[in-house]
Design a protein around this motif. Structure first.
Motif, PDB file in Angstrom:
ATOM      1  N   GLU A  30      -6.749  12.680   2.822  1.00  0.00           N
ATOM      2  CA  GLU A  30      -7.727  11.725   2.336  1.00  0.00           C
ATOM      3  C   GLU A  30      -7.545  10.414   3.075  1.00  0.00           C
ATOM      4  OE1 GLU A  30      -7.460  11.302  -1.836  1.00  0.00           O
ATOM      5  OE2 GLU A  30      -8.276  13.280  -2.290  1.00  0.00           O
ATOM      6  N   PRO A  31      -8.578   9.570   3.138  1.00  0.00           N
ATOM      7  CA  PRO A  31      -8.451   8.274   3.835  1.00  0.00           C
ATOM      8  C   PRO A  31      -7.276   7.475   3.279  1.00  0.00           C
ATOM      9  CG  PRO A  31     -10.745   8.729   3.308  1.00  0.00           C
ATOM     10  CD  PRO A  31      -9.954   9.781   2.612  1.00  0.00           C
ATOM     11  N   SER A  32      -6.468   6.936   4.165  1.00  0.00           N
ATOM     12  CA  SER A  32      -5.309   6.143   3.790  1.00  0.00           C
ATOM     13  C   SER A  32      -5.725   4.713   3.502  1.00  0.00           C
ATOM     14  CB  SER A  32      -4.289   6.153   4.927  1.00  0.00           C
ATOM     15  OG  SER A  32      -4.820   5.466   6.040  1.00  0.00           O
ATOM     16  N   PRO A  33      -4.794   3.920   2.896  1.00  0.00           N
ATOM     17  CA  PRO A  33      -5.120   2.496   2.704  1.00  0.00           C
ATOM     18  C   PRO A  33      -5.518   1.814   4.009  1.00  0.00           C
ATOM     19  CG  PRO A  33      -3.208   3.091   1.411  1.00  0.00           C
ATOM     20  CD  PRO A  33      -3.546   4.285   2.227  1.00  0.00           C
ATOM     21  N   ALA A  34      -4.869   2.208   5.105  1.00  0.00           N
ATOM     22  CA  ALA A  34      -5.245   1.616   6.392  1.00  0.00           C
ATOM     23  C   ALA A  34      -6.675   1.998   6.765  1.00  0.00           C
ATOM     24  CB  ALA A  34      -4.274   2.076   7.470  1.00  0.00           C
ATOM     25  N   ASP A  35      -7.068   3.255   6.462  1.00  0.00           N
ATOM     26  CA  ASP A  35      -8.447   3.681   6.732  1.00  0.00           C
ATOM     27  C   ASP A  35      -9.421   2.900   5.868  1.00  0.00           C
ATOM     28  OD1 ASP A  35      -7.610   5.641   8.571  1.00  0.00           O
ATOM     29  OD2 ASP A  35      -7.179   7.035   6.925  1.00  0.00           O
ATOM     30  N   LEU A  36      -9.054   2.711   4.593  1.00  0.00           N
ATOM     31  CA  LEU A  36      -9.912   1.934   3.701  1.00  0.00           C
ATOM     32  C   LEU A  36     -10.024   0.494   4.178  1.00  0.00           C
ATOM     33  CD1 LEU A  36      -8.658   3.307   0.260  1.00  0.00           C
ATOM     34  CD2 LEU A  36     -10.791   3.887   1.440  1.00  0.00           C
ATOM     35  N   ALA A  37      -8.892  -0.061   4.659  1.00  0.00           N
ATOM     36  CA  ALA A  37      -8.938  -1.430   5.165  1.00  0.00           C
ATOM     37  C   ALA A  37      -9.851  -1.528   6.381  1.00  0.00           C
ATOM     38  CB  ALA A  37      -7.526  -1.885   5.516  1.00  0.00           C
ATOM     39  N   ALA A  38      -9.742  -0.558   7.252  1.00  0.00           N
ATOM     40  CA  ALA A  38     -10.639  -0.553   8.419  1.00  0.00           C
ATOM     41  C   ALA A  38     -12.091  -0.413   7.988  1.00  0.00           C
ATOM     42  CB  ALA A  38     -10.244   0.589   9.350  1.00  0.00           C
ATOM     43  N   LEU A  39     -12.324   0.387   6.941  1.00  0.00           N
ATOM     44  CA  LEU A  39     -13.689   0.530   6.419  1.00  0.00           C
ATOM     45  C   LEU A  39     -14.208  -0.799   5.916  1.00  0.00           C
ATOM     46  CD1 LEU A  39     -16.065   2.320   5.535  1.00  0.00           C
ATOM     47  CD2 LEU A  39     -14.842   2.774   3.411  1.00  0.00           C
ATOM     48  N   LEU A  40     -13.364  -1.544   5.192  1.00  0.00           N
ATOM     49  CA  LEU A  40     -13.794  -2.851   4.696  1.00  0.00           C
ATOM     50  C   LEU A  40     -14.118  -3.785   5.849  1.00  0.00           C
ATOM     51  CD1 LEU A  40     -11.349  -3.554   1.706  1.00  0.00           C
ATOM     52  CD2 LEU A  40     -13.622  -2.549   1.663  1.00  0.00           C
TER      53      LEU A  40
END
Length: 1575
Positions: A1115-1125
């Motif tokens: 699943e998307p990691s916190p780093a992926d979520l941060a990049a998404l933001l």
């Protein structure tokens, strides 16, 4: 007035007084220092020698067998006036530097036995008498006629016992040894002469001092200018008085008498003295005399008694035992003997400075010690000179006698012996002299003096002239040498006549010389002197340092420097002849010397190089010598030298030469084993003689010499060259018998050698003469009558084996058989087979090879089986080209051997022979597989496959390896496809990935073919790389199958899969198209489906997804979520515009795993407007997306209400601070402009006092992390009053000004740095409470302001009534709980209902806990290097006064040791378990008080008394006390007693956070801390 003035005043104005002393006590104390026996006579004889007396008389007068009066008389010069004056003065010694006396107290030794001594000398007398404790004298003329004698009269205080006269005589003889003038001593007992001692001295012989000698002392204080040696004879005549003898018997002449003499030498060393003025003045002050300009030292040493060295000491009278010290240590003589030994076997007389009692040398006073050291150094020099003189005489003797003897022996070997003529004149002088020299022990015997001149040598020379020339030169040389040596002692005739009695032919010259050398070396070997070891050390050091050249000693090769001589080795004694070694006699008698010489590297033991030197110098002929050499070499290797280098071993083997032909050991290669090769046959020259080798084991000869047992093959090569072997049948049979006895034990290589050696030699006895082995046959070979068969008288089985090995034939040669078979019509190959079956065991390898390789075997013609007419041509093949004639081979069409009509059997003799010759029992693996695979006919294929299966275990299993099979012979599930075993599988599921599977009917046999169930991980990975699934359905099947095979994948495979693009992801732009991607670039679908549109998500169902998860899909990691933001924040905001909580959840996920985000992404997060901010709008929260720099942390409610900025959500403040959000409190600039004077008023003072006394109550129950400024800050807050306040607040570009509305403000004075609370007349306590709360808390609410207002407004009595400050009641309560808890700390019954604690009491308990926790929240860690603390009076919790150094951290607890202690003391393996137990105990206690392990340290100091100490809040505990008190008790687990002990120590140190001193107040705090931990 100063003390100097007081002293001067007393000296000028007061009456003079005299110091009084008790003379009797003074003399008694002086006499206490003179404790040695006969001290009176020593002092009086010393005075006599100083007075140049030649004789002394000692007279004992007795009564009732006890001495009542003693008279001591000497005939020296009479007392002079100055002598009389010194006699009555104590401690005023003789100023004459040539005299011994120095302290002026020797005479007073007389007072030890008498009270009123009287002295008479030169017509004058002096009487001593006492008045009380004062001593007086009276002097006057005596008018006696005995003016030539000075007399000392001593009436004893009380009768004293008679001395042991033998001991007294020994003392007198010893005292006479070094006297300069004194020659005679007479002892009378009641008028009877009982002891007479006399001394005679010869003319001195000057000793030459070699120029190389350093004759100066180390500080050049003394120089040895010359040395002479003179002979001394002491004579004694004495009455032998038994112990407890009645004097009346003595007077009646009833006792025996003795007359005896002794000879010794005295060496005199004459010294020049050169002492500087400063040292001379000090010595004169200390000794009352100036140092002499010249002085001397003397040594007594006994001469080697040449002809009776073993019994000489036994014949000496006991009177002289102390005088001749050899072989014990001599003594230091300071005029007379002292208690100090010299360290060597010689007495030493020297004018060293003694202690006052003259028993020891003075080494205490620095100047006198230096003087004495210097003089003792020259005693070492004198010893070396005397030793070198002895060595010179020994060299002369060796060259004149020993070397001559060696030459004579060499001459006498080739010449006839010289006849000897005996001298008929008897040495009559001997008879007379024997009467003169003997010691008598018979009663009333009188010695007869021998006055005859020593004419003996002249007579002897005349007597010897007739025969010396006819004797060997040794006799003459020894006679002349001894004459020259003995003439020096012309008056001592005891030894001289013995020369005539010597048997020159049997006299042991060398042994005699060795004893002499041992005597000399022992004399000058220094042991530790007593009582002061320094004496021997000084002399010994100078003995070796005064001459640069090495010490010479006697060796087996003459007098040589010690470094050229070796200590003997018993193991080498049997062959070392030329290397000089220490003779046995010298080594045994001088063991002390050689031990020291070895330790100081003066001499070393025989070494390997010495052995090489010996071996290079000569050949060893004697067998015993050779055997001894070999034994030493083996021992040398066994003693740790087995690993010597090849060069040394080579040297030894090259240089060691033995036997008459001087054969080097490296030319020897073998030793003989007589059990294999008898001694009566010839052997090669490189074989060691059996007489030598029989003394050693086989292993020793092999390991240490590299020799091996003589092999039969080597001996065979040697013996084959003997000509008699070719014609002498008996000799040949003997040789073959030797070889046959051991041929079975010989290696194959050696057997081959033996066979080759005899192969071409006509040495085999046969019926047709000597033949070579290949032409000979065994007797059993009778196929042809004209064959030469072997003939032996004793044909044993061993001979048979040997002959067979040599090549003697047991069968007829094949070529011959073939040749004869061709010429005989009635012979065919079937007959030949029958013959070979009978003789197969006798066929050799070569013959069997011919049978295998010769094409003689016919092939069965299948056409003949159909056609009754056989073909005329017969095809012949080698056996390996044909198969056994069975039906299955015929069906497969294989060529089989023609067996005619005879029945074939595999296990028949013929069948076994043919199989041995190569006939094939089965087709080869390759052949049968080729038959089973296309393009072979289908029918043959099936037959071949069945044949292969049926015979697999018997014929093919050993050679079958599926990896080596390159033939596709296995039919697959597709009937048209054949596969190799490595290319097909059993399980049909692998067809999902297009793998082949074996035909179903062959599944039972798949194991034989090594066909696997599934492809391995490499094959699966390769297929996946080459043919990845292209759509979702295929992917489900493939990934589901791969999930079942996941256990076979390696780490390397998973890494490859993680980066491999094999996952089909639907192209969002083209729904029917799939794009391959790798696991890192796709994700599993999220629960929040709306986010799936932002990521490439997949879902291949459960099994396939598990495989993909292993590959790295997640699943998307916190780093992926941060990049998404960062990339899509507004899209998400629009997506969640009605549900901001979902956006906040994303931020919460990022916050929890913020450390996993890389720095570059964090920088983007700081810049982009991705954070949710709150802004208040009429108490309603509005949410905005802004960047971090626009948001503030809401830590100041006043400023938030004033500016209403963007603030961070409370739960995300940590994340926002990491992204750069600033503190609102710190960001607002506050400017206070007071109007009017700032002054201290009664109101401000009252308010300040109220705040300070109640400061502690403001922090009760408040979390430490929420406190901005602590109690100390609050107590330092100053309260001032002002008219009114203008305040300006600035946040960024926004400024807010407040004037009249501000009644209270807290600000920091820019000049003093102090915090000030300013109030106006309009201020109220609510406003004050609000400002205080805002400055001490980071966040607060109205309840906190109300509580503060209550604390400030309520009176102290009211607070006490509320039990907030009820100390006495609380103390009583704590005391009660503490007593209850003493025995229930660890085992409290949790079911008991707890006593209710009053709320305010609970508050105070919370206050204590908070105080402890706040003490450690900001403590940080102590610098991990050194901790320097102030030294204090030590008790069990004081801080030690030294530095501690950091070692390491164990379970978050830091470990320390003192700076000078090894770190391993605390980390040793033996303490690992104990240290871990102690750490766990302290961590458990820290949990009780909610402390971090970082606030606890452990140190180890075995010398400290501190159990624990508190340094700035950090607690240190000493491991030493846990080891000593509780280690054993806690081997299994900590006990209640141990936990209670360390809990008490823990509480004690925590209490020091509140008060340092140990007083009543401290006890209260300690109790509070203990009780606070129970709830």
């Amino acid at each position: 007035m100063s003390l100097n003035n007081f002293r001067n005043k007393i000296l000028s104005n007061s009456d003079e007084g005299r110091v009084e002393f008790n003379q009797r006590n003074l003399i008694d104390k002086i006499l206490a220092r003179y404790s040695c026996e006969f001290v009176i006579y020593r002092e009086l004889m010393q005075n006599s020698d100083d007075a140049e007396s030649s004789g002394v008389k000692i007279i004992f007068e007795t009564k009732d067998n006890k001495i009542t009066r003693i008279l001591f008389k000497n005939n020296g010069f009479p007392f002079r006036p100055e002598d009389w004056k010194r006699l009555v003065k104590i401690a005023e010694g003789n100023p004459d530097e040539q005299k011994i006396g120095a302290f002026g107290v020797g005479f007073y030794s007389l007072f030890s036995i008498c009270d009123n001594p009287f002295v008479s000398s030169g017509g004058q007398g002096l009487a001593f008498y006492w008045r009380g404790d004062r001593l007086f004298t009276k002097q006057g003329p005596t008018n006696d006629d005995d003016k030539d004698w000075t007399t000392f009269l001593m009436d004893t205080k009380e009768p004293i016992d008679l001395p042991d006269f033998e001991e007294f005589a020994r003392f007198l003889a010893t005292s006479l040894g070094f006297t300069k003038h004194l020659q005679e001593i007479f002892l009378y007992l009641d008028g009877t002469l009982i002891i007479e001692l006399s001394k005679k001295t010869l003319r001195p012989k000057i000793i030459n001092i070699a120029p190389d000698f350093n004759t100066f002392s180390p500080q050049n204080m003394f120089q040895l200018t010359s040395v002479d040696v003179r002979g001394v004879q002491l004579n004694v005549k004495r009455t032998l008085i038994p112990t407890n003898t009645n004097i009346t018997k003595l007077l009646a002449n009833e006792c025996q008498t003795e007359e005896a003499s002794i000879l010794f030498r005295v060496a005199n060393g004459y010294l020049n003295v050169k002492i500087n003025n400063e040292v001379s003045a000090k010595m004169e002050r200390l000794t009352k005399k100036k140092p002499p300009n010249e002085t001397s030292i003397q040594m007594i040493f006994t001469e080697f008694n040449e002809l009776d060295s073993d019994n000489y000491d036994k014949n000496i009278s006991p009177v002289f035992k102390d005088l001749l010290s050899y072989p014990e240590q001599g003594r230091i003589y300071i005029g007379f003997p002292t208690n100090q030994t010299t360290g060597c076997c010689s007495h030493l007389a020297a004018r060293v400075i003694p202690t006052m009692e003259r028993e020891l040398i003075d080494f205490a006073e620095k100047t006198l010690a230096e003087y004495n050291n210097e003089m003792l150094c020259l005693a070492g020099t004198l010893s070396r000179i005397l030793y070198e003189e002895e060595m010179t005489q020994m060299k002369q003797f060796y060259s004149e006698v020993i070397d001559t003897n060696i030459e004579d022996n060499e001459d006498n070997e080739d010449n006839e012996e010289i006849k000897e003529t005996k001298c008929k004149e008897e040495p009559k002088w001997l008879e007379k002299h024997s009467a003169c020299s003997s010691s008598h022990n018979t009663s009333k015997s009188k010695a007869t003096k021998c006055n005859e001149e020593p004419k003996w040598f002249e007579k002897q020379a005349a007597c010897s002239s007739s025969h010396i020339t006819s004797k060997p030169r040794t006799q003459k040389s020894f006679y002349e040498w001894f004459k020259k040596r003995s003439l020096h002692f012309f008056m001592f005739k005891e030894r001289m006549p013995n020369v005539q009695m010597i048997d020159y032919e049997t006299f042991p010259y060398r042994e005699w010389l060795e004893k002499w050398a041992a005597h000399s070396l022992t004399h000058f070997t220094f042991d530790s002197s007593t009582p002061n070891i320094q004496v021997s050390k000084i002399a010994e050091t100078q003995f070796f340092n005064c001459l640069k050249q090495n010490l010479f000693i006697l060796s087996t090769n003459g007098i040589l420097p010690i470094y050229n001589v070796r200590l003997p080795n018993l193991e080498m004694a049997g062959f070392i002849k030329t290397v000089p070694v220490v003779p046995k006699i010298i080594l045994e008698k001088c063991c002390t010397f050689f031990e020291k010489a070895k330790d100081t590297k003066l001499i070393e033991e025989l070494t390997f190089q010495d052995v090489l030197h010996e071996l290079k110098s000569r050949t060893l002929f004697d067998e015993d010598e050779i055997i001894n050499l070999f034994k030493w070499w083996i021992s040398y290797r066994l003693k740790g030298n087995n690993a010597i280098n090849i060069f040394e071993s080579t040297q030894f083997m090259q240089n060691a030469r033995i036997g008459n032909n001087s054969q080097a050991l490296n030319t020897i290669h073998f030793f003989l084993n007589p059990n294999k090769i008898p001694l009566d046959v010839d052997i090669p020259s490189d074989v060691l003689s059996y007489n030598i080798s029989k003394n050693f084991t086989e292993q020793e000869l092999q390991i240490y010499f590299g020799w091996s047992e003589l092999p039969l093959a080597t001996w065979a090569r040697f013996i084959v060259n003997k000509p008699e072997l070719r014609y002498d049948c008996t000799f040949a049979e003997k040789i073959f018998q030797i070889l046959a006895n051991d041929i079975v034990n010989v290696s194959e290589v050696d057997k081959t050698t033996i066979r080759q050696v005899f192969a071409k030699t006509r040495c085999i006895p046969t019926t047709f003469g000597m033949k070579i082995p290949d032409e000979s046959y065994f007797e059993s070979v009778d196929l042809f009558p004209d064959l030469p068969t072997i003939k032996f008288q004793d044909f044993s089985p061993n001979i048979e084996t040997l002959m067979e090995h040599l090549g003697v034939r047991k069968v007829v040669e094949l070529n011959l058989a073939f040749h004869r078979l061709i010429n005989q019509e009635n012979c065919d190959y079937m007959q030949l087979i029958e013959y070979f079956v009978k003789t197969s065991s006798k066929l050799n390898k070569n013959e069997m090879k011919i049978l295998r390789n010769k094409p003689i075997w016919p092939k069965e013609n299948l056409e003949d089986l159909v056609d009754s007419k056989p073909t005329t041509e017969i095809q012949r093949f080698v056996a390996s080209d044909l198969y056994a004639p069975i039906s299955s081979h015929r069906e497969l069409g294989l060529p089989i051997i023609d067996w005619k009509e005879k029945t074939w059997a595999n296990d028949s003799k013929e069948g076994k022979l043919l199989f041995d010759l190569g006939l094939q029992k089965y087709p080869s693996l390759k052949k049968i597989l080729e038959l089973a695979s296309p393009p072979t006919d289908l029918e043959i294929r099936e037959l071949a496959l069945n044949y292969f299966i049926d015979n697999f275990e018997n014929a093919y299993s050993k050679d079958y390896n599926k990896l080596d099979i390159n033939i596709a012979f296995l039919p697959c599930s597709d009937p048209d496809i054949y596969a190799k075993p490595s290319e097909c599988y059993i399980n049909d599921r692998c067809t999902i990935m297009e793998f082949l599977t074996i035909r179903e009917d062959l599944h039972p046999h798949a194991v034989k073919f090594k066909v696997r169930q599934h492809p391995d991980h490499k094959e699966l990975l390769k297929r996946l790389i080459e043919e990845p699934p292209q759509d979702e359905n295929k992917a489900k099947e493939v990934f589901g199958y791969l999930k079942s095979q996941r256990n076979g994948f390696t780490d390397s495979d998973w890494k490859t899969l993680a980066n491999l693009k094999f996952i089909p992801v639907q192209d969002k732009s083209k729904p029917n198209r799939y794009i391959l991607t790798d696991p890192h670039n796709c994700f599993f679908k999220l629960e929040e489906e709306s986010l799936n549109d932002f990521f490439p998500c997949v879902d291949f169902e459960k099994k396939a997804n598990k495989f993909l998860a292993l590959c790295g899909v997640k699943e998307p990691s916190p780093a992926d979520l941060a990049a998404l933001l960062v990339n899509s924040s507004y899209e998400l905001r629009n997506l969640y515009k009605d549900d901001v909580e979902k956006y906040l959840k994303i931020l919460v996920k990022i916050s929890k795993n913020f450390n996993t985000i890389n720095s570059s992404l964090i920088e983007k997060m700081k810049e982009e407007p991705i954070l949710v901010a709150i802004k208040m709008d009429f108490q309603i929260e509005d949410y905005f997306l802004v960047s971090a720099k626009e948001i503030y942390i809401n830590d100041d409610k006043m400023y938030q209400e004033l500016f209403n900025p963007f603030i961070a959500p409370k739960e995300l403040e940590t994340l926002y601070m990491k992204l750069g959000c600033k503190s609102l409190h710190d960001s607002v600039e506050q400017t206070v402009i007071p109007s009017g004077p700032i002054q201290t008023t009664e109101y401000s003072q009252q308010l300040q006092r109220m705040i300070r006394e109640r400061a502690g109550l403001f922090y009760l129950n408040y979390p430490k992390k929420e406190i901005r400024n602590g109690k100390r800050w609050l107590k330092k807050l100053k309260v001032m009053e002002i008219e009114y306040i203008e305040t300006s607040f600035k946040l960024g570009n926004i400024t807010k000004n407040e004037k009249n509305d501000v009644t209270t403000i807290i600000f920091r004075d820019k000049c003093t740095g102090s915090w000030i609370l300013c109030v106006t007349q309009n201020s109220n306590l609510i406003d004050v409470s609000r400002h205080i709360v805002n400055n001490i808390y980071k966040s607060y609410d109205l309840k906190d302001i109300s509580y503060f207002n209550m604390v400030l407004t309520a009176s102290l009595p009211s607070l006490r009534n509320m039990e907030i400050l009820e100390n006495n009641k609380l103390f009583t309560y704590f005391q009660k709980k503490y007593r209850q808890s003493q025995n229930t700390i660890s085992d409290r019954d949790t079911n008991d209902e707890e006593e209710t604690i009053p709320k305010n009491t609970q508050d105070l308990r919370t206050f204590l806990q908070d105080a402890i926790k706040s003490r450690y929240s900001n403590s940080g860690s102590i610098v991990k290097s050194k901790i320097k603390v102030n030294e204090s009076q030590m008790n069990y919790c004081d801080i030690p006064g030294y530095s501690l150094q950091y070692v390491e951290t164990l379970q978050d607890i830091e470990l320390y040791v003192p700076k000078d202690l090894d770190q391993s003391e605390i980390l040793s393996r033996s303490r690992t378990v104990t240290l871990s137990q102690f750490v766990n105990i302290l961590k458990d206690l820290a949990d009780v008080f909610e402390l971090s392990p970082k606030d606890i340290h452990i140190f180890y100091d075995n010398n400290a008394n501190s159990i624990a100490f508190n340094r700035d809040g950090t607690l240190f505990f000493n491991l030493k006390f846990y080891l000593e008190l509780h280690k054993k008790e806690c081997e299994i687990k900590p006990t209640i007693d141990v936990m209670t002990y360390w809990f008490t120590i823990f509480c004690h140190e925590l209490a020091h956070n509140f008060i340092q001193s140990h007083n009543c107040e401290f006890d209260s705090w300690l109790l509070y801390v203990k009780v606070s931990s129970f709830y």
